[in-house]
Structures are given as C-alpha cells and as structure tokens.
Design a protein around this motif. Structure first.
Motif, PDB file in Angstrom:
ATOM      1  N   VAL A 278       0.827  -1.114  -0.301  1.00 59.01           N
ATOM      2  CA  VAL A 278      -0.204  -0.209  -0.079  1.00 59.01           C
ATOM      3  C   VAL A 278       0.950   1.387   0.059  1.00 59.01           C
ATOM      4  O   VAL A 278       0.813   2.182  -0.855  1.00 59.01           O
TER       5      VAL A 278
ATOM      6  N   LEU B 262       0.943   4.488  -2.625  1.00 65.55           N
ATOM      7  CA  LEU B 262       0.733   5.797  -2.358  1.00 65.55           C
ATOM      8  C   LEU B 262       1.897   6.703  -2.553  1.00 65.55           C
ATOM      9  O   LEU B 262       2.136   7.593  -3.013  1.00 65.55           O
ATOM     10  N   TYR B 263       3.200   5.952  -2.293  1.00 66.02           N
ATOM     11  CA  TYR B 263       4.466   6.560  -2.705  1.00 66.02           C
ATOM     12  C   TYR B 263       4.608   6.939  -4.226  1.00 66.02           C
ATOM     13  O   TYR B 263       4.846   8.110  -4.388  1.00 66.02           O
TER      14      TYR B 263
ATOM     15  N   ALA C 223       2.113   9.753  -4.780  1.00 68.09           N
ATOM     16  CA  ALA C 223       2.573  11.084  -4.456  1.00 68.09           C
ATOM     17  C   ALA C 223       3.788  11.514  -5.467  1.00 68.09           C
ATOM     18  O   ALA C 223       3.937  12.617  -5.648  1.00 68.09           O
TER      19      ALA C 223
END
Lengths: 198, 232
Positions: free
Chosen positions: B38, B42-43, B46
């Motif tokens: 996850v 997300l990384y 972003a």
C-alpha cells in the motif's frame, strides 16, 4: 520480487505518472487560468473605447506617468509602448474597430482564445484611419448575401475563429515627449457593435 | 513514503534471517510487507503528483522554455503570438496575462548570455553594438527578475532609463549604434543595470518588421553583438 526491486518499480511508476500529470497540467492551465489576458480584458466589454493597460513610461522619472491605470496586470512590458485592450463579443453582431493613427507607430492585433489571429499596423491606414470589422463566419456570409451589388463596400472584414476575443493596440513612443500622445492613442481606439445594416 | 522507508530494511532483514526468527516476528514482517505494498502505491502516486505539478509549475513560470530561434546570443520568438504557439507558451501567457506580440506586429528577441556564452552578470559592463535591425522601429530594454518587488520594497528612485528606442539612440556616422549596459555612468548611450536580485535579461523588440515572417533576414543581416567589456 525483492523489496528494492519493488521500490524501483514504484519509483518508475511514479515518474511515468509525473510525466502524465505534467503534460495534463500544462495543457489544462490555459483553460483553468482566471488571470489570463482574455479574462482580464473581458472586464472592459462594456466600454466603447479601448482601455489603457500599460502606459508608456520610458525615460524614468522625467515625466511621471499620471497614475498608472488600475488595469495594470501585464508582466514587464516595453517601457516605450502604450498598450490598450478592448474586448469584444460577436454574439451581439459584428464589431467595428476604428483607430485614428497619428505620427506614432501603432499596431493592432486581434486575439482569440487560441492566440492572435490577425495583426495590422498603421501603415495600412486609409486617410489616417484603420478600420476593421470583426465578424463570425456566419455574419460574414450574411453580409455577403445581403450586400448591395451597386455599392462597393470598403470595410476590411476579418473572420474571427471564435465569438469572444479582444483587440490589443500598441503605440510606440519613440521619445519621452511622445508618451502622453501614445497613451492617448492607445486609449482612444473605438470598438463598437456594428449597426444591423452590416 | 515514510512507511516504505521504515518497512524496507525490516522486510529485507526478515527474508534473509527467516529461519532463525520466532513466528511472532515473522507475522509482523508479513504485515509490514502488506503495508509496504500500500505504501509503495501511495509513494508512486505522491511522487507522480508532486513531481508532475512541480515540473509543470517550473516550466510555465515566466520565461519560454523552448521554441525560439537562436541567433548568436539572442533568441528570437517568432511563434509566441501566433496560433501555433506551443502549449508551454500558452500556459505561460495564461498565467502571466501577457499579451504577446503577434506575427504582424513585431518580433521579440531575448538574450540571457553574452556572445561568448557567459551569463549576463549584473556587475559587469556590456556593449551592445551593431547595425540597426531591419524594422520600422526597435526598442532595447534590460530587465531583471524580481525588479518590481525590489522597487516596491525599497521605494527607491526608479532608474533614469530602462531602455532605448531606435528614435532616441545616438548613432555614429554609418548609422550603427552602440549601447553600454553598466551599473556606473557611461558616456554615450548608457543603459543603467537595474537594481534587484534576479538574473539579467536583454530584450530587443522589433516593430513592424519584415523579419517576423522569417528569421532568415536576421540571420543574414545579423543581430547586435553583446560583448563583455570589464568586470570588477
């Protein structure tokens, strides 16, 4: 896959995503911008004459420009040039642009959503006046169809790519003493909705 | 991103040391690994958002990134006012509110370096000389980033001059001109170096010029030279 491999994969995905976001943002900016020349010029739609947005002020403090106009939103401009704008909307009919040219160099450009589509300088003036009629393709066809064959029409007709746009006028003051005249010229271009006979 | 950094060494160690670890730690490692997936997603998201937006912002801040025609130290921008301007130019105009010079009006040329390719230094003296470009009129101005802010802050006296027009520039017998840009007073055509912090940019605007249609004329006739004369 090793954690490092997963991390590298995620980074690569992030970079590809960044490229997509970059392209999408750059393409979207003109549509989302609230402070572009078009939007700012719209504020002057009700005026019958152009509004001075940049006063010529070459020569520094020698001649204090009488109160920089409130519409001074332009980025740094040529200090010797007075810029006036005048927005138009062809929904109400063709727009007639009339500029009295003087001894100063004057250029008139018509801008639409996608940039300038026509430009003319004071060298094209007939008896000291540059006169243009901006119309949509439909209005142009109408004018052609209803034209009186015996009467020669001397209007310079320009078909605009979109209904909304603005006219920019630049007047160059070659010497500081011509600044007032340049500002006056940039302020005095008339843009009125043409009568129904057109 | 933080989660991932924390998870990475832990899971890496766990996989290599797995046989010796008690089951409690193993379960913890597996959970970390799931969080890691996850976290990685997300990384990536972003990273994409931040890098994409930041680079778009950087590229459309004010000066045109590309699309110019390079002529010695000068770059001509014949397309900025036309309808086939590239998306970056359009984005810049939308953000700054600029009304560009249209193709039939004139041509904009800018210079950030001298003829030797060195960046323009605010403390140096430069000579801009050459024949008059083929135009009905031209103006030469010197601009500095953050100049307006500086003037507003200091409330300082505006410089005596920010540019020359073709009408007021002094010429020699052959009709050639030579403008000196310098922080100190110079005889002849002196253009004061503007105060402020940012980088220096020379701007040459040709009005009502045949050059606008094709910059080949400028290549043939030449653009003014920019020579560094001396530096403190």
């Amino acid at each position: 896959m090793t954690p490092l491999g997963r991390f590298i994969l995620a980074t690569l995905c992030g970079l590809v995503l960044a490229g997509l976001v970059h392209v999408a943002t750059v393409l979207a900016i003109p549509y989302l911008a609230a402070g572009d020349a078009m939007a700012r010029a719209r504020a002057t739609l009700a005026n019958d004459t152009s509004v001075l947005v940049h006063a010529a002020e070459a020569g520094g403090p020698a001649e204090q420009a009488p109160a920089q106009p409130a519409e001074g939103w332009l980025p740094p401009q040529d200090p010797a040039v007075a810029v006036g704008v005048c927005a138009y909307d062809l929904d109400d009919g063709p727009v007639r642009i009339t500029a009295e040219t003087g001894p100063l160099i004057e250029t008139i450009a018509l801008h639409g959503r996608s940039g300038a589509y026509y430009a003319i300088t004071d060298q094209a003036a007939v008896r000291g006046t540059v006169e243009l009629v901006i119309m949509t393709r439909r209005q142009f066809d109408e004018a052609l169809a209803t034209a009186d064959e015996d009467e020669r029409n001397r209007d310079m007709r320009i078909v605009a790519p979109s209904r909304q746009g603005f006219v920019s006028v630049r007047v160059l003051a070659g010497l500081p003493s011509q600044q007032a005249q340049a500002n006056e010229a940039a302020r005095s271009v008339s843009c009125t909705i043409d009568g129904p006979d057109e | 991103m933080l989660i991932e950094k924390a998870a990475l060494p832990a899971s890496g160690r766990v996989t290599s040391l797995r046989p010796k670890l008690p089951p409690r730690l193993l379960r913890g490692a597996l959970r970390l690994r799931r969080v890691g997936t996850v976290g990685l997603v997300l990384y990536a998201l972003a990273l994409g958002a931040v890098l994409g937006l930041a680079s778009a912002n950087w590229a459309t801040r004010g000066r045109y990134p590309f699309g110019g025609v390079v002529l010695n130290a000068w770059t001509a921008w014949p397309k900025i006012g036309s309808r086939d301007a590239d998306p970056y130019v359009r984005a810049i105009h939308a953000r700054t509110g600029e009304i560009p010079l249209a193709l039939g009006e004139g041509l904009l040329l800018t210079a950030l370096t001298d003829d030797a390719g060195r960046r323009l230094d605010p403390s140096c003296r430069y000579r801009i000389a050459g024949a008059t470009p083929p135009a009905r009129a031209w103006t030469l101005t010197v601009e500095r980033r953050g100049q307006a802010k500086h003037a507003a802050q200091a409330g300082a006296v505006p410089p005596p001059r920010t540019g020359f027009t073709s009408t007021e520039v002094l010429r020699d017998r052959d009709g050639r001109f030579s403008v000196i840009v310098s922080p100190t007073v110079q005889p002849g055509n002196w253009l004061p170096m503007p105060e402020g912090e940012g980088s220096i940019r020379l701007v040459l605007r040709l009005y009502d010029t045949p050059v606008a249609a094709s910059t080949g004329v400028l290549e043939r006739e030449g653009v003014p030279s920019i020579t560094r004369e001396d530096c403190p």
